[in-house]
Write a protein that holds these residues in place. Sequence first.
Motif, PDB file in Angstrom:
ATOM      1  N   ASP A 139       0.818  -1.256  -0.154  1.00  0.00           N
ATOM      2  CA  ASP A 139      -0.189   0.065   0.015  1.00  0.00           C
ATOM      3  C   ASP A 139       0.910   1.311  -0.081  1.00  0.00           C
ATOM      4  OD1 ASP A 139      -1.665   2.289   1.347  1.00  0.00           O
ATOM      5  OD2 ASP A 139      -3.146   0.559   0.713  1.00  0.00           O
ATOM      6  N   PRO A 140       0.768   2.308  -1.093  1.00  0.00           N
ATOM      7  CA  PRO A 140       1.493   3.392  -1.094  1.00  0.00           C
ATOM      8  C   PRO A 140       1.378   4.335  -0.087  1.00  0.00           C
ATOM      9  CG  PRO A 140      -0.167   3.579  -2.451  1.00  0.00           C
ATOM     10  CD  PRO A 140      -0.440   1.804  -1.945  1.00  0.00           C
ATOM     11  N   ARG A 141       0.360   4.164   1.127  1.00  0.00           N
ATOM     12  CA  ARG A 141       0.207   4.916   2.127  1.00  0.00           C
ATOM     13  C   ARG A 141       1.141   4.675   3.232  1.00  0.00           C
ATOM     14  NH1 ARG A 141      -6.168   4.231   2.776  1.00  0.00           N
ATOM     15  NH2 ARG A 141      -5.508   2.031   1.888  1.00  0.00           N
ATOM     16  N   THR A 142       1.493   3.489   3.174  1.00  0.00           N
ATOM     17  CA  THR A 142       2.452   2.772   4.378  1.00  0.00           C
ATOM     18  C   THR A 142       3.716   2.459   3.709  1.00  0.00           C
ATOM     19  OG1 THR A 142       1.578   0.479   4.002  1.00  0.00           O
ATOM     20  CG2 THR A 142       0.409   1.994   5.450  1.00  0.00           C
ATOM     21  N   GLY A 143       4.028   3.040   2.615  1.00  0.00           N
ATOM     22  CA  GLY A 143       5.505   2.376   2.009  1.00  0.00           C
ATOM     23  C   GLY A 143       6.657   3.312   2.164  1.00  0.00           C
ATOM     24  N   ASP A 144       6.407   4.296   3.045  1.00  0.00           N
ATOM     25  CA  ASP A 144       7.514   5.265   3.269  1.00  0.00           C
ATOM     26  C   ASP A 144       8.640   4.516   4.238  1.00  0.00           C
ATOM     27  OD1 ASP A 144       8.989   7.518   4.214  1.00  0.00           O
ATOM     28  OD2 ASP A 144       7.226   8.533   4.338  1.00  0.00           O
ATOM     29  N   PRO A 145       9.729   4.280   3.583  1.00  0.00           N
ATOM     30  CA  PRO A 145      11.083   3.685   4.153  1.00  0.00           C
ATOM     31  C   PRO A 145      11.493   4.522   5.112  1.00  0.00           C
ATOM     32  CG  PRO A 145      11.551   4.603   1.974  1.00  0.00           C
ATOM     33  CD  PRO A 145      10.298   5.088   2.129  1.00  0.00           C
ATOM     34  N   ARG A 146      11.284   5.757   5.530  1.00  0.00           N
ATOM     35  CA  ARG A 146      11.938   6.621   6.423  1.00  0.00           C
ATOM     36  C   ARG A 146      11.838   6.058   7.878  1.00  0.00           C
ATOM     37  NH1 ARG A 146      10.125  12.517   3.763  1.00  0.00           N
ATOM     38  NH2 ARG A 146       8.284  11.295   4.113  1.00  0.00           N
ATOM     39  N   GLY A 147      12.879   6.425   8.726  1.00  0.00           N
ATOM     40  CA  GLY A 147      12.445   6.310  10.079  1.00  0.00           C
ATOM     41  C   GLY A 147      13.391   5.081  10.697  1.00  0.00           C
ATOM     42  N   ILE A 148      13.422   3.916  10.051  1.00  0.00           N
ATOM     43  CA  ILE A 148      14.036   2.706  10.321  1.00  0.00           C
ATOM     44  C   ILE A 148      15.287   2.834  10.353  1.00  0.00           C
ATOM     45  CG2 ILE A 148      13.962   0.122  10.456  1.00  0.00           C
ATOM     46  CD1 ILE A 148      11.450   1.384  11.718  1.00  0.00           C
ATOM     47  N   LEU A 149      16.352   2.761  11.061  1.00  0.00           N
ATOM     48  CA  LEU A 149      17.590   3.206  10.647  1.00  0.00           C
ATOM     49  C   LEU A 149      18.436   1.677  10.162  1.00  0.00           C
ATOM     50  CD1 LEU A 149      19.117   5.548  13.509  1.00  0.00           C
ATOM     51  CD2 LEU A 149      18.774   5.910  11.348  1.00  0.00           C
ATOM     52  N   TYR A 150      18.094   0.731  10.806  1.00  0.00           N
ATOM     53  CA  TYR A 150      18.561  -0.877  10.296  1.00  0.00           C
ATOM     54  C   TYR A 150      17.377  -1.693   9.982  1.00  0.00           C
ATOM     55  CZ  TYR A 150      22.604   1.630  12.419  1.00  0.00           C
ATOM     56  OH  TYR A 150      23.546   2.434  12.690  1.00  0.00           O
ATOM     57  N   PRO A 151      16.791  -1.616   8.863  1.00  0.00           N
ATOM     58  CA  PRO A 151      15.587  -2.444   8.605  1.00  0.00           C
ATOM     59  C   PRO A 151      15.852  -3.811   8.713  1.00  0.00           C
ATOM     60  CG  PRO A 151      15.862  -0.694   7.042  1.00  0.00           C
ATOM     61  CD  PRO A 151      17.076  -0.577   7.629  1.00  0.00           C
TER      62      PRO A 151
END
Length: 279
Positions: A6-18
């Motif tokens: 879902d593009p509304r939840t696909g923001d990759p920012r915020g997690i430093l070490y996925p």
Amino acid sequence: MTGSEDPRTGDPRGILYPARLPTFHRLPAPPELEGLIRWFWIPRWQVAPGRTSRQELLPFPASNLVVQLEAVTLSGPSSRASFRDLRGTGWAVGALLRPAAAVQLHPDLGALRDAEVPFNAPDLHSAVVQAMMPDGGASSRAHAASVFSRWVAGRLASPDEAGRLANAMEEAIAADRQITRVEQVAAQLSTSARGIQRLARSHVGLPPLAIIRRYRLQEAAQRLRADPAVRIADVAAELGYADQAHLSRDFRTVLGLTPRDYRQDGGRDGSQDGDRDGP
């Protein structure tokens, strides 16, 4: 629905070490709540006895309402990178709050900065725990997000004029990487810089420049992680920094390490067992 779908939840920012995440999902808020909730986030973990899994974050400049088995808490906006140590077996169901929602849950978001406080919502706690307890799988996550949504719809009002303007401020900063100054936000929203400063403090709990820098730092970290070949100086230029030194200074102040060190450390991520959708 998982965050990666879902593009509304696909923001990759915020997690430093996925790659170090436990099982982690983001689910979109229903359309009628998009002015209040950005998304729901649901981690689930199982850490071997005697071990700890440290999750390092560069949080969004926002507040979160979080349900765990033990309690409900409200986390205020963070002024720096943070971490959470996971032990044993557990889960959480969190809502990333839009400014129009956060201001309704706490009278002074600035006082909540870098803090997590108990939040009295026994009905929310009971409903989410019951939803998650069967197995924590996809149906449980969807049910938990649904009952959380119903609680929000019954508890919070639709955004008022100030809430809509605060949401628009956050959206503009998040979407436009060329924004580096408060005056640019004010111009986009046809208001004054002083008005933006008041709005950011009342509805986010951070100065507007801190919100801007947080999004730019998140983008810098994501670029360095995603493209090992990109030059740090080019990332700095793309994000409106005067030069690489200014980006490095912000990185060191907020994350405690340089962009070069972050890139090298990120390259040593180790995946954990279990399914994991994009954060």
